[in-house]
Enzyme design. Structure first.
Site, mmCIF file in Angstrom:
data_model
loop_
_atom_site.group_PDB
_atom_site.id
_atom_site.type_symbol
_atom_site.label_atom_id
_atom_site.label_comp_id
_atom_site.label_asym_id
_atom_site.label_seq_id
_atom_site.Cartn_x
_atom_site.Cartn_y
_atom_site.Cartn_z
ATOM 1 N N HIS A 1 0.816 -1.212 0.000
ATOM 2 C CA HIS A 1 0.000 0.000 0.000
ATOM 3 C C HIS A 1 0.851 1.265 0.000
ATOM 4 O O HIS A 1 0.344 2.346 -0.250
ATOM 5 C CB HIS A 1 -0.992 -0.033 1.164
ATOM 6 C CG HIS A 1 -2.128 -0.970 0.895
ATOM 7 N ND1 HIS A 1 -3.396 -0.769 1.366
ATOM 8 C CD2 HIS A 1 -2.192 -2.110 0.157
ATOM 9 C CE1 HIS A 1 -4.197 -1.739 0.954
ATOM 10 N NE2 HIS A 1 -3.477 -2.579 0.225
ATOM 11 N N SER B 1 0.100 -1.171 -6.309
ATOM 12 C CA SER B 1 0.249 -2.426 -7.054
ATOM 13 C C SER B 1 0.947 -2.189 -8.385
ATOM 14 O O SER B 1 0.780 -1.134 -9.000
ATOM 15 C CB SER B 1 -1.126 -3.027 -7.331
ATOM 16 O OG SER B 1 -1.777 -3.335 -6.133
ATOM 17 N N LYS C 1 -14.039 -8.459 -8.422
ATOM 18 C CA LYS C 1 -13.265 -9.316 -9.320
ATOM 19 C C LYS C 1 -12.566 -10.423 -8.527
ATOM 20 O O LYS C 1 -12.542 -11.582 -8.956
ATOM 21 C CB LYS C 1 -12.243 -8.482 -10.087
ATOM 22 C CG LYS C 1 -11.514 -9.282 -11.155
ATOM 23 C CD LYS C 1 -10.775 -8.404 -12.137
ATOM 24 C CE LYS C 1 -10.091 -9.259 -13.191
ATOM 25 N NZ LYS C 1 -9.530 -8.474 -14.274
ATOM 26 N N GLU D 1 6.177 -33.966 -0.514
ATOM 27 C CA GLU D 1 4.955 -33.514 -1.168
ATOM 28 C C GLU D 1 5.302 -32.805 -2.475
ATOM 29 O O GLU D 1 6.402 -32.273 -2.629
ATOM 30 C CB GLU D 1 4.203 -32.550 -0.236
ATOM 31 C CG GLU D 1 3.633 -33.235 0.987
ATOM 32 C CD GLU D 1 2.454 -34.117 0.631
ATOM 33 O OE1 GLU D 1 1.309 -33.695 0.784
ATOM 34 O OE2 GLU D 1 2.686 -35.270 0.178
#
Lengths: 178, 439
Positions: free
Chosen positions: B218, B222, B246, B290
């Site tokens: 922030h 972005s 979205k 895994e």
């Protein structure tokens, strides 16, 4: 604080800062110690650190697995062929050079910790049906390390020989590991 | 998050105003999650931040309730997990959500990371944002590893043995560190106990670093698919309702796919061997981690030769940790000033090759090293493929990226987000876009 008329160059204040900082650091370290130490093996875990084994029932050529400190220990009553192979090995061929005599108390009996020195798997070879690798000792299936009849590393990623645990013969039929 | 209507400083109800003037939580939420201006050209890859947040909450929720039923003791752990499956109300659901949740958590973070790599989201001024992300990834790996030990199956035990033994490669103090980690001389009850405690702790550390990650986001704002900074309000939209909506759509799709596995193939990603209780004297024939660790496991195994004074074991461990280490310094390895791969004609190809390389590394990590890659072609074994892919991984980050920054000629960047979004990239349409902006 007051305007300091005595201490023009600040050296006394620097000394106070440094010594207070040093005491703080030592104190913090001392306070952390019990926390880290608590993660190490506790008294009850340490108390279980020896194992006695009756070996009178083991035949020549037979291998037996016993548990010591949560780990498998391989006891191998070696055949004369296995002993001669182990003793006649040229030390130049070894990654972790050790003579067979340094690894056994009595040539007939090989006692090693059955944990691969690569990443801790249990090598195969204790049962007659299992693959024993190219040197007739043990073969670790995890990453293909081969050990010889003295438990020494011969091929694959493991860096060291199978470790020999501290042990002694209490008499002809009993050994104490640990 | 409710407050779409009231302004910063609070024109909400009396109670909201009373609280907000003393503890500004409402105005904070309003400012950071509702009014927060985000570039208006996000594509679907920008959903994964929200998806990951959801997954973290889901994992903590299911985990806390599973912990109420689980017993961290070597003689009881395996049975307590079976009890959860059979006797506890909805225990099967909690456990399958938690186990498959780990898989989908990693799917989401891998997409999120490769998104960042494709669009250059790690570049200035977002270096710390990226590095905090790598810290979260590392913490997630540690948490997942310790969680996998808790059911105390064969893979739990042997996975724990192999991974903790990695630390024995450290010169001089390695063995002491391993004993300290185990609390004994092998993976045993003290190990299981502390892994349980730490597995419960780490998610909250992750939560803390996620907060830092979001704060850093922030501050810088972005990134976006074009990689050009927003020039003004014409390039952005408020986070709410545009991206809350979205994100919700993407989240719904993601959760639907996860639910398909939870309900119809809950053990698809699991290892059958782990339904056998841990046996310290019997190593399974083939130990595999895994799936989400397989590429790193492949790098570990591919260094099976000594490098000068570094033996193979230490070399493998260093290479594995180094493969994550290069991600930390990625912002300084990639010298290109252009962020988005859409404008980097050469990097774009190498990005896809890297992705392919990581997938092949995953394949290598899951196969025994001595097997031939193609049945019948004996001279080309899995280990050889491992050498090539491990080499390429480091070559990409350490050699290619710095060189590309010097030699690559990027395509011209659009002047602004709105120009590119509204006008396409043809000159005629650009004029059009400018008219629209004026309107």
């Amino acid at each position: 604080m007051s305007d300091d008329t005595q201490d023009h160059d600040g050296s006394r204040r620097d000394f106070l800062y440094l010594s207070a900082g040093a005491f703080g650091a030592v104190g913090l370290g001392a306070a952390l110690w019990p926390f880290i130490s608590s993660m190490n093996p506790s008294a009850d875990v340490l108390a279980l650190s020896t194992t006695e084994v009756d070996i009178s029932q083991i035949e020549v050529g037979q291998r037996v697995t016993v548990k010591w400190q949560g780990k498998p220990v391989f006891i191998d009553r070696r055949t004369p062929k296995a002993i001669s192979e182990a003793e006649s090995t040229d030390l130049v061929d070894l990654r972790d050079p050790q003579t067979d005599a340094d690894r056994v108390a009595q040539p007939d009996w090989l006692v090693v910790v059955g944990v691969c020195t690569h990443l801790g798997c249990v090598p195969k070879g204790q049962k007659p049906s299992e693959k024993r690798g190219n040197w007739g000792g043990w073969f670790c299936p995890c990453h293909s390390s081969h050990y010889d009849t003295s438990g020494r590393i011969r091929q694959g990623p493991a860096p060291l020989n199978l470790p020999v645990p501290p042990y002694k013969f209490l008499n002809d039929t009993n050994i104490k590991i640990g | 998050m409710s407050a779409g209507t009231h302004q910063t400083g609070g024109t909400g109800s009396g109670l909201v105003k009373w609280i907000d003037s003393r503890l500004p939580v409402f105005s904070y939420m309003q400012k950071e999650y509702a009014e927060f201006e985000a570039p208006k050209n996000f594509n679907w890859f920008w959903n994964f931040g929200a998806i990951l947040t959801f997954m973290l909450v889901l994992m903590i929720m299911t985990g806390v309730f599973l912990a109420m039923q689980y017993t961290p003791h070597t003689s009881l752990a395996f049975d307590s997990v079976e009890r959860i499956m059979r006797d506890v109300n909805f225990g099967w659901l909690l456990r399958y959500l938690h186990a498959n949740g780990a898989t989908f958590f990693f799917i989401a973070i891998y997409i999120h990371m490769f998104r960042g790599m494709y669009y250059g989201s790690y570049k200035g001024p977002r270096e710390l944002l990226w590095m905090l992300g790598v810290v979260i990834f590392l913490l997630m790996m540690a948490t997942a590893f310790m969680g996998y030990v808790l059911p105390w199956g064969q893979m739990s035990f042997w996975g724990a043995t192999v991974i903790t033994n990695l630390f024995s490669a450290i010169p001089l103090v390695g063995d002491s560190i391993v004993t300290l980690l185990w609390g004994g001389f092998s993976v045993d009850n003290p190990t299981l106990n502390r892994f349980f405690a730490l597995h419960y702790l780490f998610p909250f550390l992750i939560f803390g670093v996620v907060i830092l990650h979001v704060i850093a986001l922030h501050v810088t704002g972005s990134n976006n698919p074009l990689g050009v900074d927003p020039k003004g309000p014409q390039d952005t939209v408020p986070f709410h309702p545009y991206y809350t909506m979205k994100d919700s759509v993407g989240l719904a799709v993601f959760v639907t796919i996860m639910a398909a596995f939870v309900f119809f193939a809950p053990n698809f990603f699991g290892e059958p061997e782990n339904y056998l209780e841990a046996a310290p004297l019997v190593t399974p024939a083939h130990i595999v981690p895994e799936w989400y660790f397989l590429p790193f496991f492949a790098i570990l195994r591919s260094v099976d030769f000594n490098i000068w004074f570094i033996d193979a074991k230490l070399g493998g461990v260093l290479a594995m940790f180094g493969s994550i280490g290069v991600l930390f310094i990625l912002p300084w390895l990639d010298k290109s000033p252009v962020r988005s791969a859409n404008f980097r004609p050469i990097y774009k190809w190498f990005f896809w090759i890297l992705l392919l390389d990581c997938i092949v590394l995953g394949y290598v990590g899951g196969k025994p090293t001595g097997d031939p890659v193609v049945a019948g072609v004996e001279w080309f074994k899995v280990i050889h493929l491992g050498y090539i892919t491990t080499f390429w991984y480091f070559f990409h980050f350490l050699i290619l990226l710095p060189l590309l920054g010097i030699f690559e000629r990027p395509k011209p960047l659009p002047k602004s987000i709105s120009e590119a979004v509204l006008g396409g990239r043809t000159p005629g349409a650009t004029a059009n876009a400018k008219q629209m902006e004026k309107a």
